[in-house]
Motif scaffolding. Sequence first.
Motif, PDB file in Angstrom:
ATOM      1  N   MET B 253      -3.145  30.356 -13.896  1.00 40.18           N
ATOM      2  CA  MET B 253      -1.821  29.837 -14.259  1.00 40.18           C
ATOM      3  C   MET B 253      -1.874  29.176 -15.625  1.00 40.18           C
ATOM      4  SD  MET B 253      -0.191  28.363 -10.775  1.00 40.18           S
ATOM      5  CE  MET B 253       0.113  29.489  -9.393  1.00 40.18           C
ATOM      6  N   GLN B 254      -0.925  29.542 -16.487  1.00 45.88           N
ATOM      7  CA  GLN B 254      -0.901  28.983 -17.835  1.00 45.88           C
ATOM      8  C   GLN B 254       0.396  28.233 -18.133  1.00 45.88           C
ATOM      9  OE1 GLN B 254      -3.292  30.248 -20.644  1.00 45.88           O
ATOM     10  NE2 GLN B 254      -4.606  30.669 -18.914  1.00 45.88           N
ATOM     11  N   CYS B 255       1.393  28.338 -17.256  1.00 48.56           N
ATOM     12  CA  CYS B 255       2.660  27.703 -17.622  1.00 48.56           C
ATOM     13  C   CYS B 255       3.369  27.019 -16.457  1.00 48.56           C
ATOM     14  CB  CYS B 255       3.596  28.726 -18.279  1.00 48.56           C
ATOM     15  SG  CYS B 255       4.326  29.916 -17.149  1.00 48.56           S
ATOM     16  N   GLY B 256       3.342  27.599 -15.276  1.00 46.78           N
ATOM     17  CA  GLY B 256       4.083  27.023 -14.152  1.00 46.78           C
ATOM     18  C   GLY B 256       5.572  27.316 -14.192  1.00 46.78           C
ATOM     19  N   GLY B 258       7.044  30.549 -14.859  1.00 41.22           N
ATOM     20  CA  GLY B 258       7.444  31.949 -14.728  1.00 41.22           C
ATOM     21  C   GLY B 258       7.484  32.676 -16.059  1.00 41.22           C
ATOM     22  N   TRP B 259       6.811  32.147 -17.075  1.00 38.10           N
ATOM     23  CA  TRP B 259       6.866  32.718 -18.416  1.00 38.10           C
ATOM     24  C   TRP B 259       5.588  33.415 -18.858  1.00 38.10           C
ATOM     25  CZ3 TRP B 259       8.790  27.926 -21.682  1.00 38.10           C
ATOM     26  CH2 TRP B 259      10.102  27.607 -21.296  1.00 38.10           C
ATOM     27  N   CYS B 260       4.448  33.024 -18.327  1.00 37.88           N
ATOM     28  CA  CYS B 260       3.180  33.469 -18.941  1.00 37.88           C
ATOM     29  C   CYS B 260       2.624  34.726 -18.297  1.00 37.88           C
ATOM     30  CB  CYS B 260       2.146  32.353 -18.911  1.00 37.88           C
ATOM     31  SG  CYS B 260       1.358  32.142 -17.292  1.00 37.88           S
ATOM     32  N   GLY B 261       3.074  35.073 -17.106  1.00 33.93           N
ATOM     33  CA  GLY B 261       2.661  36.314 -16.461  1.00 33.93           C
ATOM     34  C   GLY B 261       1.295  36.289 -15.801  1.00 33.93           C
ATOM     35  N   CYS B 263       0.075  34.499 -13.309  1.00 35.84           N
ATOM     36  CA  CYS B 263      -0.055  34.186 -11.887  1.00 35.84           C
ATOM     37  C   CYS B 263       0.486  35.290 -10.988  1.00 35.84           C
ATOM     38  CB  CYS B 263       0.667  32.882 -11.591  1.00 35.84           C
ATOM     39  SG  CYS B 263       2.452  33.046 -11.787  1.00 35.84           S
ATOM     40  N   LEU B 269       5.414  36.008  -8.626  1.00 31.57           N
ATOM     41  CA  LEU B 269       4.887  35.093  -9.631  1.00 31.57           C
ATOM     42  C   LEU B 269       4.553  33.844  -8.812  1.00 31.57           C
ATOM     43  CD1 LEU B 269       7.572  35.563 -12.425  1.00 31.57           C
ATOM     44  CD2 LEU B 269       5.162  36.164 -12.618  1.00 31.57           C
ATOM     45  N   CYS B 271       3.517  30.891  -9.369  1.00 34.93           N
ATOM     46  CA  CYS B 271       3.972  29.543  -9.756  1.00 34.93           C
ATOM     47  C   CYS B 271       5.414  29.322  -9.343  1.00 34.93           C
ATOM     48  CB  CYS B 271       3.804  29.324 -11.254  1.00 34.93           C
ATOM     49  SG  CYS B 271       4.934  30.289 -12.282  1.00 34.93           S
TER      50      CYS B 271
HETATM   51  S1  FES Z   1       1.863  30.267 -14.265  1.00 33.33           S
HETATM   52 FE1  FES Z   1       2.854  31.232 -15.939  1.00 33.33          FE
HETATM   53  S2  FES Z   1       4.137  32.705 -14.943  1.00 33.33           S
HETATM   54 FE2  FES Z   1       3.270  31.605 -13.313  1.00 33.33          FE
END
Ligand code: FES
Lengths: 398, 292
Positions: B253-256, B258-261, B263, B269, B271
């Motif tokens: 997970m890089q963003c939490g 729903g933007w980074c893809g 997870c 997704l 997160c």
């Molecule tokens: S953590 Fe980035 S899309 Fe889910």
Amino acid sequence: MRTGGTATIDRHGLDLLIAALAEAGFDTKGPVVREGAIMPGAIRTSADLPVGVRDAQGPGHYRLEHSGDDRLFDWAVGPGSWNAEFFPPSQELWRSTSTGDITSHARPGPGSTRPLAIVGARPCELAALAVLDRVLLDGAVTDPDYAARRADAFVMVAECGTPAATCFCTSMGTGPAATGGFDLALTELDGGGQRYVVRVGSDRGAAFLEGVPHAGAVPTDLTARDRRLASAAAAIVRTVNSDRVAGLLADSIDHPHWDEIAERCLACGNCTMVCPTCFCSDVSDTTDLTGEVRRDRTWSSCFDLDHSYLHGGSVRVSVSSRYRQWLTHKLSTWWDQFDTSGCVGCGRCVAWCPVGIDLTEEVAVITADDGRAGPASGPLPATESESVSESGSAGGTP
Amino acid sequence: MLAETAAAVRGRPPLGPEPLEPVPHRVVGCRKETDDVTTLSLESLSGATPTFAPGQFNMLTAYGVGEAAISVSSSRREAGALRHTVRDVGPVSAALCRARLGDVVGVRGPFGKSWGVGEADLATGDVVVVAGGIGLAPLRGAIDELVHRPDADGGRVFVLTGARDPSQLIFGDDLEAWGRAGAVVAVTVDTAPRGWTGHVGLVTSLLGGIDCDPGTTTALICGPEIMMRFTAKALVDRGIDPRRIKLSMERNMQCGLGWCGHCQLGPYLLCRDGPVLPYGGDVARLMTERER
Ligand code: FES
Ligand SMILES: Cc1cc2nc3c(=O)[nH]c(=O)nc-3n(C[C@H](O)[C@H](O)[C@H](O)COP(=O)(O)OP(=O)(O)OC[C@H]3O[C@@H](n4cnc5c(N)ncnc54)[C@H](O)[C@@H]3O)c2cc1C
Ligand code: SF4
Ligand code: SF4
């Protein structure tokens, strides 16, 4: 002039339109020829557009040719797309202010305070922006920088008269005509007359059109436009059965063909870098010698081993699983996640794959032996345009 | 009209908050749970504590090092600071584990779907909680609320937890407290030193010893994916509805947001749609597909 209205302009009118946009404070950009490819770039007049340029494309192949005429839009798409203007490949999000207090942050924000005016985006590129909007604007949280760049951008779309052999927008419902998301839509008419049918997509578009010399579009102009777009649609050779492909791929996770593709795929990630809808990114923090901390967001690719890294190792180690992730995401799970296709049929991933892996062909193989009424996609038997474009060397890294 | 348009395009609306910018929190408590697990209690510098539901996670920033997804391990019954229990496995988690009282850590969140404690389907009936190792952390707040359900209508709580060896067991005090509050608590270790009188074996081996009522049971499971898969299968074999078996799934997970893809797990997704997902439906299948 109202939204939905039509007119014609000539090349001089187009130049005045570009000048008016610049005058109004827009940063005017359009497709330009750079390093042998058509790429987004700054334009001041229509002479900066790819005048008299054609693109020959095929799997692993992209080459520009000069026609000697003065047509502006007789090409399909280059490796770069407008997504990068709104969602930049690398973006600083915040940094600690230099007072040494890591909790006090400065943000560069969306960059240029001048809004962007795009002259000559493709219909599939607008469709790709609409796909990105679903991800970055329509979720629970809105990306503020993307939203700011997107909010005030002026978009003039150039409908397609000359698709490439790699295009399959007709399958994905994204071209060759534009259906929305533009301020003005231009269709370059046949012949050397340098005339364009203009359709108005917004009040703002109407205001700019009214400010330049234009004529009403007569029925023959509109028929000429329709004919041009119909012949473009008829020239498209690749197909994907977009009605069935999502379900068929979801049921094909164990298909042996994934391993066969993996024997060719280099996991280079070119396909993800040229794709106008790919949104995966890394968020990374760095600190410099002064103790200043900053956070960046950078495009990343599902072909990178680190993309699926968890403590103890990556989830998707084999190339087969990474290619499967990419393809099933584009055409299948994107629907589950964002209620839209993740593929707009621009064909970039086909042309810019160094080994010429063709998504439409792979989908056709994977969904063929399923017994449910034939393959879900594939290239039609080679046409003249395709056999011409497939001669020549691979395009290489964009 | 043109002049108006020109004027309109020059002024952009003010930006909203940057969703990837964490809120600074002060470390007001550190507790070493094992040699590599530390619980941090965090208080916002601005004083505002966000509400959360057990099973949700925050992105914690070790300033200058990076961010990691860490579940909230407090209970909503505990006032004050937000707890997170971190296992040192790499740069970010190590930096978090090194944090001292008074240090500042960044928090973004909470994100994701919770266990659903407090909602109707967990108000009554038996609940089987199965945790492996640090997997007890995201369950801690859930168990604490479950053992104090006001009107459980006879529903019991079973807490089964396992660790590699006794030194790796976390939340010993809590396990005792939950037992005193009426929960059936069972602990196992993979390997035991001399003198260990407790159970030895995988956490799934504890399932045979409990007499939950399959008809009313909801299961909450968190641990390594393989452990969750075997536990879920064993519970299904006992007649528990796969849709009432909930797992906390994990991907990068890089963003939490729903933007980074990163997870993605097939259609999900994690997160956003997870981390807690029902085993029934497609998760059971996704877990058997290689390299999803
Ligand atoms: S953590 Fe980035 S899309 Fe889910
Ligand atoms: C929903 C969720 C809840 C979690 N809750 C907890 C918790 O309560 N306590 C705890 O100790 N750990 C938890 N984790 C795991 C924790 O996020 C990782 O251990 C942590 O990211 C490792 O980062 P690192 O830099 O220390 O190590 P490295 O292993 O070097 O990680 C490098 C990068 O890989 C990614 N990454 C690595 N492992 C994981 C992982 N397991 N999950 C997600 N991303 C990962 C991160 O982006 C990280 O920055 C949770 C993970 C998820 C997805
Ligand atoms: S998957 Fe390929 S054809 Fe589809 S939008 Fe992306 S680059 Fe274009
Ligand atoms: S561009 Fe081609 S070789 Fe490179 S990752 Fe994509 S499919 Fe594989």
